[in-house]
Motif scaffolding. Structure first.
Motif, PDB file in Angstrom:
ATOM      1  N   PRO A 123      36.376  51.723  44.231  1.00 20.00           N
ATOM      2  CA  PRO A 123      36.860  50.350  44.076  1.00 20.00           C
ATOM      3  C   PRO A 123      38.070  50.231  43.170  1.00 20.00           C
ATOM      4  O   PRO A 123      38.792  49.241  43.215  1.00 20.00           O
ATOM      5  N   HIS A 168      43.281  46.819  47.281  1.00 19.73           N
ATOM      6  CA  HIS A 168      42.034  47.449  46.867  1.00 19.73           C
ATOM      7  C   HIS A 168      40.947  47.141  47.891  1.00 19.73           C
ATOM      8  O   HIS A 168      41.022  46.143  48.582  1.00 19.73           O
ATOM      9  N   HIS A 170      38.094  45.797  47.923  1.00 21.87           N
ATOM     10  CA  HIS A 170      37.408  44.513  47.971  1.00 21.87           C
ATOM     11  C   HIS A 170      38.283  43.416  48.556  1.00 21.87           C
ATOM     12  O   HIS A 170      37.798  42.340  48.869  1.00 21.87           O
ATOM     13  N   GLU A 171      39.560  43.693  48.725  1.00 23.74           N
ATOM     14  CA  GLU A 171      40.441  42.690  49.323  1.00 23.74           C
ATOM     15  C   GLU A 171      40.443  42.781  50.842  1.00 23.74           C
ATOM     16  O   GLU A 171      41.068  41.957  51.503  1.00 23.74           O
ATOM     17  N   LEU A 172      39.806  43.779  51.386  1.00 21.77           N
ATOM     18  CA  LEU A 172      39.803  43.965  52.836  1.00 21.77           C
ATOM     19  C   LEU A 172      38.487  43.524  53.434  1.00 21.77           C
ATOM     20  O   LEU A 172      37.469  43.452  52.753  1.00 21.77           O
TER      21      LEU A 172
END
Lengths: 349, 297, 332
Positions: A123, A168, A170-172
């Motif tokens: 992450p 990153h 978590h943005e996908l």
């Protein structure tokens, strides 16, 4: 993009019937593999005598439920778990006893795509950095610019925008993350990609996208897959050959058509009948084979045929003899004393 | 200390800082710390009077405009001495926690990653150190090495190493089970690379919190050591030493003990406030937007 | 089977306050379920299917603002004070959630947990509730229930644990059973067992069931009525034969087409490009517009299509209410 030539991949093909797809060139092979884990409750026999071959250019599907040992089998191929007995051969070399240092070279040739794309990406690192890691570890590209270029190439290949390299995980979205996982697996130009439940954590519509992507990549790049999943329909869709696992053993293997149309092992038949079909009329009219009880503990598998405790067609001699894995048709094998016959009886009753 | 989950990134830091801005206690703590650093760095130049200006005529004067903290038994300006002593406290705090961080994180990292006999050996050594009361151990080390600034730093650094080792090890144990570490192994990354690039960044949060709290304790320990005469030696000023000197004058010249004591108290409090605020902000249970989205499905 | 609805939800909207602004998880949703009937709520993650049910039964998170009306057994549920709602819910609604491992308390025996509900809402004595627990465990198919009643959750397999959870849900003989992805975490053979169990229990006890899932195959097997949700709204709703046989909304058709058909050819699957929108930034028009393969009416982009009836009880959120087969053509 052309694949580089592979050296040193000759192996005597083990006794097996050649299939329509894929050359006789065996990329990876397991021979009577057993992986046993000692625990406080006893020794868990996660994999208990599995032999298989993955041929270049094909997709070998491995399907099973929880406790079947299918994931452990995949991990053993990458030597991420240690075999207890039996052998693991990759690209013609026996890697069963290799040390961790020796194995690092192997890691380039066998890559893995994990089930949970969010968990399998660091992450704290950007997506581009995760994809570039195999390039750095194996020193495949020289310099930051070349590396960046290759990462962008890989992003293109899996259908992602190049600018996502700086994001990153978590943005996908889930589907995008899994594409990143696939890009990372491709980075080292491996001989074999092991996919461990690659679509299980994804939404339905995204599952279809990823399956299409995997097939396209295989066509374009000549990839070889070991596709491990519990979703029988997905495995059947993706595979050229498949094997069904139960309690650490392969109970049936063959082409998807053979397994779908003429399952020879009662467990396979039960599995097939348990798959829900998106058609209310069919669902109303079908008669399911409902297995009784639970899967037995892998610490103490039943003697004789392992499936007999839940098999609707179990006969007395099933408790005495452990069925051998025999051929019921060309390229189609099953480990059942009454292979074929028992399934037919199930369908009548 | 809670172990971190794998759901954080650089955005976390920005959110952490923004959250700190809105917490009044954290702001106060940060302000005090900033003041401390400024005074510590520029003390000798900011101080109104020399720290060793002995003037017997002006001894034991109560706080006044000329001497806001009064003068001590040798006529020296207490304010200046408190300010310059801040530097000592800062130095000892920073260096000793630096030592503890370096040693503790390294030990914890290897112990947690490799497990087995190495883990046992290292952790049992840490347990031995843990068993001693902090001050007793520090005193013992200083007794062996001789009193002084450097030995105080080493002693406190050694004494606080085990806590960093434990916090690191706990974080490593949880992170190494995560799938992305297994993925890195599957790629063929070396152990050192995995520890450096994957494990360490993901245990940064509890380490940051622990650092902040340990700084508070380190400064307190330094004060205790210098109180006992084992820290930096006179005539160099140190808060603990000033407390010691002031204890005979509690009724007659209260300012001798109260101001250095207050300085210690405020500094320790400030580090604690900031550490607590950081811990709240870096807590893994903070919802990210994606998690909020998933929970609405 | 009475005609009165056990649970009726009307114009339900749920907005959740997050750090980045309000997220509209559910928007203007209507559905109801009758005794002895099963309603399936279908959608992918983020569709709002779970949240709508949680909000309807008063279990939405504190940061959520819920508007709309909910009638439970003909009482205005939303108007009740919190304590009355808790008691009514405990007595009349049973819940089965996805993860059997975390639904059960690991330090209490299975019997204790099943009995607890009976003691709380039916006022049974210890002995009576224990006897009832054995009865219930037997009802859900746990072998040797009289001995297993004193076992702990970790001694059961996943499928058996889920049966225990179902037993807990049935402890008060609820009028409504709500199952939120109850078989998603289970093997397919275990799933078949659980589906059969719930169907059997429904036949015997006449319970209404709301089954939340993303698996269309499961829906086809258990549902009488279906509501398909996307980005917080219902896009299609009706009897299961109608919705599966003649899907009116392109999203429903796309979901049906996305499943690999075993025994079918090995061709590529039909997919929907893109991903569902974030609940923080929902468009004014149809939320499916960016991904819609049909797009036969330009109004859809800026104006929300209404739910129109394409046949009795079958509603589709569309601007072209003539009978469609989901591809914008008139069906024959």
């Amino acid at each position: 993009m052309k694949r580089r030539e592979r050296e040193n991949t000759q192996v005597t093909p083990a006794g097996g019937v050649p299939t329509q797809r894929g050359s006789a060139d065996v990329v990876a092979e397991l021979d009577d593999l057993r992986v046993w884990f000692p625990t406080s409750a006893g020794v868990v026999r996660a994999v208990d005598g599995v032999s298989l071959q993955v041929r270049r250019g094909e997709t070998l599907g491995l399907v099973g439920e929880s406790g079947s040992g299918k994931s452990t089998t995949g991990l053993a191929l990458l030597r991420l778990v240690d075999p207890t007995t039996g052998s693991v051969r990759v690209a013609g070399q026996d890697v069963t006893g290799w040390s961790r240092r020796q194995l690092r070279a192997l890691r380039r040739r066998v890559a893995m795509v994990f089930q949970d794309p969010q968990a399998s990406l660091d992450p704290r690192r950007t997506v581009g950095s995760s994809i570039a890691e195999p390039l750095i570890v194996h020193r495949l590209v020289d310099g930051g610019a070349a590396r960046r270029h290759r990462v962008e190439e890989l992003l293109d290949m899996v259908g992602l925008r190049r600018d996502l390299a700086d994001r990153h995980p978590h943005e996908l979205s889930g589907g995008q993350r899994q594409r990143v996982g696939i890009a990372r697996a491709l980075a080292g130009e491996p001989d074999l990609i092991v996919l461990d439940e690659p679509i299980a954590s994804l939404d339905l519509s995204v599952q279809a996208q990823i399956m299409n992507l995997l097939r396209r990549l295989q066509r374009e790049l000549g990839l070889t897959y070991l596709f491990i999943a519990h979703d029988l329909a997905a495995v059947e869709h993706m595979s050229d050959r498949m094997a069904v696992m139960y309690l650490g053993r392969i109970v049936e293997s063959g082409t998807p058509t053979q397994i779908w149309r003429e399952p020879a092992h009662p467990y396979t038949a039960a599995l097939l009948s348990a798959i829900p079909v998106a058609d209310p009329k069919v669902e109303r009219e079908r008669r399911r084979v409902i297995l009784r009880g639970d899967i037995p503990s892998p610490v103490d598998p039943p003697g004789g045929c392992r499936f007999r405790t839940r098999c609707p067609q179990a006969r007395p001699d099933c408790a005495e003899t452990d069925p051998a894995f025999v051929e019921v048709a060309t390229g189609h094998r099953a480990a059942c004393l009454y292979a074929g016959e028992a399934v037919r009886a199930m369908r009548v009753s | 200390m809670s172990a971190p989950t794998a759901h954080r990134s650089e955005g976390q830091l920005r959110r952490a800082l923004s959250a700190l801005r809105h917490d009044p206690l954290a702001l106060t703590g940060t302000a005090v710390l900033v003041l401390l650093v400024v005074v510590g760095v520029a003390g000798p130049w900011l101080a109104p009077a020399g720290i060793n200006d002995v003037d017997v005529d002006r001894m034991l004067q109560p706080p006044s405009w000329a001497h806001p903290f009064g003068t001590d038994e040798l006529g020296r300006d207490v304010l200046s001495r408190v300010m310059v002593a801040a530097r000592v406290s800062l130095q000892v705090g920073a260096v000793s926690v630096g030592i503890a961080l370096l040693a503790g994180v390294t030990l914890g990292l290897f112990a947690g990653y490799y497990r087995g006999w190495l883990d046992n050996l290292l952790m049992r050594c840490m347990d031995v150190l843990f068993a001693f009361p902090v001050l007793l151990l520090a005193v013992a080390i200083v007794a062996v090495l001789g009193p002084g600034l450097l030995t105080a730093m080493i002693a406190i650094g050694v004494v606080y190493t085990p806590i960093f080792a434990r916090v690191t090890r706990a974080g490593v144990l949880s992170v190494r089970e995560q799938v992305f570490v297994r993925a890195a192994v599957s790629i063929g990354a070396s152990d050192l690379r995995i520890m450096r690039r994957h494990v360490l960044p993901n245990i940064a949060a509890p380490l940051i919190v622990q650092t902040s709290l340990s700084l508070a304790f380190a400064i307190l320990s330094e004060a205790a050591l210098s109180f006992l005469g084992l820290g930096v030696q006179p005539p160099a000023p140190a808060w603990g030493r000033m407390l010691y000197d002031g204890r005979g004058f509690v009724t007659d010249a209260w300012w001798l003990g109260v101001f250095p004591g207050a300085a210690i108290f405020l500094t320790v409090l400030a580090f604690n406030l900031v550490g607590d605020a950081l811990r709240d902000v870096l807590d893994p249970r903070q919802l990210t937007v994606n998690e909020a989205r998933r929970s609405t499905g | 089977m009475s005609d009165a609805a056990v649970l009726a939800v009307s114009d339900l909207t749920v907005t959740i306050g997050t750090r980045r602004g309000p997220a509209r998880a559910v928007a203007g949703v209507d559905w109801s379920v009758r005794a002895g009937e099963t309603l399936a709520l279908v959608g992918e993650s983020g569709s709002g299917k779970s949240m709508s049910v949680l909000a309807a039964t008063g279990l939405a998170p504190r940061a959520a603002r819920v508007t709309g009306s909910v009638r439970l057994l003909d009482a205005d549920f939303t108007a009740l004070p919190a304590d009355r709602r808790r008691r009514m819910r405990g007595r009349h609604v049973g819940f089965v959630f996805q993860d059997p491992m975390t639904s059960l308390n690991p330090v209490l025996t299975v019997g204790r947990q099943v009995a607890e509900a009976g003691e709380e809402h039916l006022g049974l004595t210890r002995r009576a509730s224990r006897a009832r627990a054995v009865e219930l465990l037997d009802l859900v198919g746990i072998p040797s229930a009289a001995q297993r009643v004193d076992a702990y959750p970790h001694q059961f397999s996943g499928g058996m644990r889920q049966r225990v959870v179902i037993a807990m849900a049935l402890a008060c003989e609820p009028d409504l059973l709500i199952a939120d992805e109850p078989t998603t975490a289970l093997d397919v053979t275990t799933q078949a067992q659980i589906v059969e169990l719930v169907a059997d229990l429904q036949r015997r006890l006449g319970t209404a069931v709301v089954w939340i899932t993303h698996d269309l195959g499961v829906v086809a097997g258990i549902a009488d009525t279906v509501a398909v949700m996307y980005a917080g709204r219902i896009v299609e709703q009706g009897p299961v034969d109608a919705v599966f046989g003649r899907p009116g909304h392109p999203y429903t058709s796309a979901l049906l087409a996305a499943r690999p058909d075993p025994g079918g050819g090995g061709g590529d699957l039909v997919t929907i490009a893109g991903a569902p929108p974030s609940p923080l930034a929902l468009p004014a028009g149809c939320a499916f517009w960016p991904r819609c393969p049909v797009r036969s009416d330009a109004r859809c982009e800026h104006e929300l299509p209404p739910l129109v009836g394409v046949s009795p009880a079958h509603h589709v959120r569309t601007f072209y209410p003539q009978r469609t087969d989901g591809e914008g053509h008139e069906a024959s």
